[in-house]
Design a protein around this motif. Structure first.
Motif, PDB file in Angstrom:
ATOM      1  N   ALA A  11       0.816  -1.207   0.000  1.00  0.00           N
ATOM      2  CA  ALA A  11       0.000   0.000   0.000  1.00  0.00           C
ATOM      3  C   ALA A  11       0.856   1.265   0.000  1.00  0.00           C
ATOM      4  O   ALA A  11       0.428   2.306  -0.477  1.00  0.00           O
ATOM      5  CB  ALA A  11      -0.934   0.003   1.208  1.00  0.00           C
ATOM      6  N   LYS A  40      -6.659  -1.175 -12.334  1.00  0.00           N
ATOM      7  CA  LYS A  40      -6.368  -0.288 -11.208  1.00  0.00           C
ATOM      8  C   LYS A  40      -5.016   0.379 -11.430  1.00  0.00           C
ATOM      9  O   LYS A  40      -4.024  -0.299 -11.703  1.00  0.00           O
ATOM     10  CB  LYS A  40      -6.347  -1.069  -9.894  1.00  0.00           C
ATOM     11  N   HIS A  59      -0.473  -0.836  -5.449  1.00  0.00           N
ATOM     12  CA  HIS A  59      -1.923  -0.989  -5.618  1.00  0.00           C
ATOM     13  C   HIS A  59      -2.536  -2.003  -4.640  1.00  0.00           C
ATOM     14  O   HIS A  59      -3.633  -2.498  -4.846  1.00  0.00           O
ATOM     15  CB  HIS A  59      -2.250  -1.380  -7.064  1.00  0.00           C
ATOM     16  N   GLU A  61      -4.385  -3.617  -1.384  1.00  0.00           N
ATOM     17  CA  GLU A  61      -5.562  -3.289  -0.567  1.00  0.00           C
ATOM     18  C   GLU A  61      -5.660  -4.285   0.571  1.00  0.00           C
ATOM     19  O   GLU A  61      -5.335  -5.465   0.411  1.00  0.00           O
ATOM     20  CB  GLU A  61      -6.836  -3.384  -1.402  1.00  0.00           C
ATOM     21  N   GLY A  62      -6.124  -3.823   1.717  1.00  0.00           N
ATOM     22  CA  GLY A  62      -6.352  -4.727   2.838  1.00  0.00           C
ATOM     23  C   GLY A  62      -5.082  -5.052   3.591  1.00  0.00           C
ATOM     24  O   GLY A  62      -4.023  -4.471   3.370  1.00  0.00           O
TER      25      GLY A  62
END
Length: 146
Positions: A11, A40, A59, A61-62
């Motif tokens: 991230a 994305k 890119h 996520e989480g």
């Protein structure tokens, strides 16, 4: 044959660079750019030397997998160093704490840190040049003697 690179989806590339610059002060950004991954947008870069590098893409996520859990996924990766104490000092000076100590072993020292993306990284210093000693599983050897 050797491992050239590991591609990590994260991230925050800047946080990763802070960590890995402490580990590898001689590495540099070899290449970088922007693109997309399955629709994305992402920034990516290669951080390393002329032979090995980390490919980082922003890119992600989480959260990363729970390292104490049993989920399928990446457990850890390891780097060999000639001076484990220097790696530990550089990481601690940069604000990173040891995640867990390594095993007691007469032929190697090791330690674990967790990078900003949640990947566990092991650092190993071998204290023997003999492969049989470097690769010895002490627990197994003790049981075989008994």
């Amino acid at each position: 044959m050797y491992l050239e690179h590991v591609n990590l989806v994260v991230a925050d590339i800047d946080a990763m660079l802070h960590f890995y610059r402490a580990v590898f002060p001689h590495w540099r950004i070899r290449d970088e750019g922007h693109g997309s991954w399955y629709g994305k947008p992402r920034k990516w870069l290669h951080f390393g030397d002329d032979y090995h590098y980390l490919a980082l893409s922003d890119h992600g996520e989480g959260e990363n997998r729970d390292l104490a859990g049993h989920s399928v996924g990446f457990a850890h990766f390891a780097y060999v160093t000639n001076n484990l104490d220097a790696v530990i000092a550089r990481l601690q000076d940069a604000g990173y704490a040891i995640a867990k100590p390594g095993a007691e072993d007469p032929y190697r020292k090791n330690i674990y840190f967790v990078d900003p993306a949640g990947f566990e990284v092991e650092f190993v210093e071998y204290l023997s040049d003999l492969p049989a000693e470097r690769n010895l599983n002490l627990e197994k050897a003790r049981k075989e003697v008994l």
